[in-house]
Design an enzyme around this catalytic site. Structure first.
Site, PDB file in Angstrom:
ATOM      1  N   ARG A  81     106.747   4.937   5.902  1.00  0.00           N
ATOM      2  CA  ARG A  81     105.937   6.158   5.927  1.00  0.00           C
ATOM      3  C   ARG A  81     106.316   6.945   7.163  1.00  0.00           C
ATOM      4  NH1 ARG A  81     102.240   7.461   2.858  1.00  0.00           N
ATOM      5  NH2 ARG A  81     101.393   5.397   2.471  1.00  0.00           N
ATOM      6  N   ARG A 106     113.607   4.956  -2.419  1.00  0.00           N
ATOM      7  CA  ARG A 106     113.125   4.930  -1.031  1.00  0.00           C
ATOM      8  C   ARG A 106     113.339   3.565  -0.380  1.00  0.00           C
ATOM      9  NH1 ARG A 106     107.109   7.207  -0.779  1.00  0.00           N
ATOM     10  NH2 ARG A 106     106.790   5.935  -2.658  1.00  0.00           N
ATOM     11  N   HIS A 175     110.688  14.548   1.469  1.00  0.00           N
ATOM     12  CA  HIS A 175     109.242  14.430   1.738  1.00  0.00           C
ATOM     13  C   HIS A 175     108.987  14.360   3.256  1.00  0.00           C
ATOM     14  CE1 HIS A 175     105.212  12.646   1.634  1.00  0.00           C
ATOM     15  NE2 HIS A 175     105.192  12.638   0.331  1.00  0.00           N
ATOM     16  N   ASP A 219      96.382  18.453  -0.552  1.00  0.00           N
ATOM     17  CA  ASP A 219      97.521  17.910  -1.304  1.00  0.00           C
ATOM     18  C   ASP A 219      97.882  18.945  -2.361  1.00  0.00           C
ATOM     19  OD1 ASP A 219      98.186  14.601  -2.766  1.00  0.00           O
ATOM     20  OD2 ASP A 219      99.464  16.391  -2.459  1.00  0.00           O
ATOM     21  N   GLU A 278     107.068  19.587   2.262  1.00  0.00           N
ATOM     22  CA  GLU A 278     108.093  18.910   1.478  1.00  0.00           C
ATOM     23  C   GLU A 278     108.911  19.899   0.641  1.00  0.00           C
ATOM     24  OE1 GLU A 278     105.907  15.909  -0.698  1.00  0.00           O
ATOM     25  OE2 GLU A 278     104.516  15.743   0.978  1.00  0.00           O
TER      26      GLU A 278
END
Ligand code: TA6
Length: 310
Positions: A81, A106, A175, A219, A278
């Site tokens: 993260r 990822r 991101h 978000d 992002e």
């Protein structure tokens, strides 16, 4: 979720011999996985081979641009993260909940394919072939190339080539988790008049008026927008200009207090010191890629002094 790569330290010795560039690109084991350190007149950057994941970008004369979880660890089955995770070949949750959110690269080990240093730019390129993934995850064939170029700014570009026989729908994101002084002291321009999907009220399609500021869980997928955005940070006294290419969407995300605590890896009050902006194609902005076709997604991060907001 494919098992994370667990390369041993020997892999960096081989990498250094094959791809090291004196004074510009150096490989080492870091926090559980192999990383490349980029050095140029414009600053430094760190890129993990796991996920082709930018972990750090420090412009010359400036401070860290990327936010990183205080417990970020490479070599586990969980994506790091922070920094710039690569969401590919889909953004967000998959309709089949058994498949990982944000795609499956990822935590995969990408292959270094190029390094160079010229005219004050240090560059690394990494590649991923979908053949490496479990076929049950995704029925198509594609190759991804992630290029990080460190010069007076940081350029990150993700190229996708359909090497299969069938077209596929691609959504994707760089991101970026950005380091900020305090969430109450930042704002984002460049989205005025843009419609967005509010993940907290999925049926609404509000339109942004003026700058974006954050005072609760946020978000949002702004769609149909290709303009640059600017992050103003009044506490760190700086601006971050994000110029985008091949991107029709921009996500603004801050988990705020409750979700920040649920995530468990932001650190105490971590939500106050990070903001995700992002560069992506998400929501209605789906890229259809025919066999043999390629798509290029790019962002340029450029740190500057705090200027008068326009
Ligand atoms: O890009 C915003 C978002 O989709 C949020 O909804 C949140 O899930 C975030 O990505 C982080 O996702 P992750 O799977 O890395 O925890």
């Amino acid at each position: 979720m494919p098992a994370a790569a667990h390369p041993d330290s020997d892999s960096t010795i081989g990498l250094q011999q094959q791809f090291g560039v004196p004074g510009a690109v150096r490989f080492e084991m870091h926090n559980g996985g192999p990383v490349a350190h980029l050095t140029a007149a414009g600053g430094t950057a760190v890129v993990a081979l796991q996920g082709a994941h930018v972990l750090s970008y420090v412009p010359a004369g400036g401070s860290e641009v990327m936010w990183l979880s205080p417990i970020a660890t490479l070599g586990t089955a969980k994506a790091v993260r922070g920094g710039i995770p690569i969401c590919w070949p889909w953004f967000g949750p998959h309709p089949d909940a058994a498949k990982p959110a944000h795609g499956f690269v990822r935590t995969a080990l990408w292959q270094v394919v190029e390094t160079s240093s010229q005219s004050d730019e240090a560059l690394i390129a990494l590649a991923y072939d979908s053949a490496a993934a479990d076929a049950s995850l995704w029925p198509h064939r594609a190759q991804a190339r992630l290029e990080v170029s460190l010069g007076s700014a940081l350029r990150v570009s993700l190229t996708t080539q359909n090497i299969g026989e069938t077209p596929f729908a691609l959504t994707q994101a760089l991101h970026s988790y950005l380091a900020i002084g305090d969430i109450s002291q930042v704002s984002v321009t460049g989205l005025d008049g843009c419609a967005y999907i509010d993940k907290l009220e999925p049926d609404s399609r509000p339109v942004q008026t003026g700058e974006v500021s954050i005072s609760a869980e946020t978000d949002r997928i702004y769609f149909g927008t290709r303009d640059p955005v600017v992050l103003y940070d009044r506490l760190l006294n700086r601006t971050l200009h994000i110029t985008r290419g091949g991107s029709s969407s921009l996500v603004v995300w801050n988990p705020w207090i409750a979700k920040g605590e649920r995530l468990g890896d932001l650190g105490p009050e971590g939500y106050r010191r990070m903001l995700c902006l992002e560069t992506c194609n998400a929501g209605p902005d789906v890229v259809m890629l025919a066999p043999g076709a390629s798509h290029h997604l790019q962002q340029i991060l450029n740190l500057g002094p705090l200027e008068k907001q326009t």
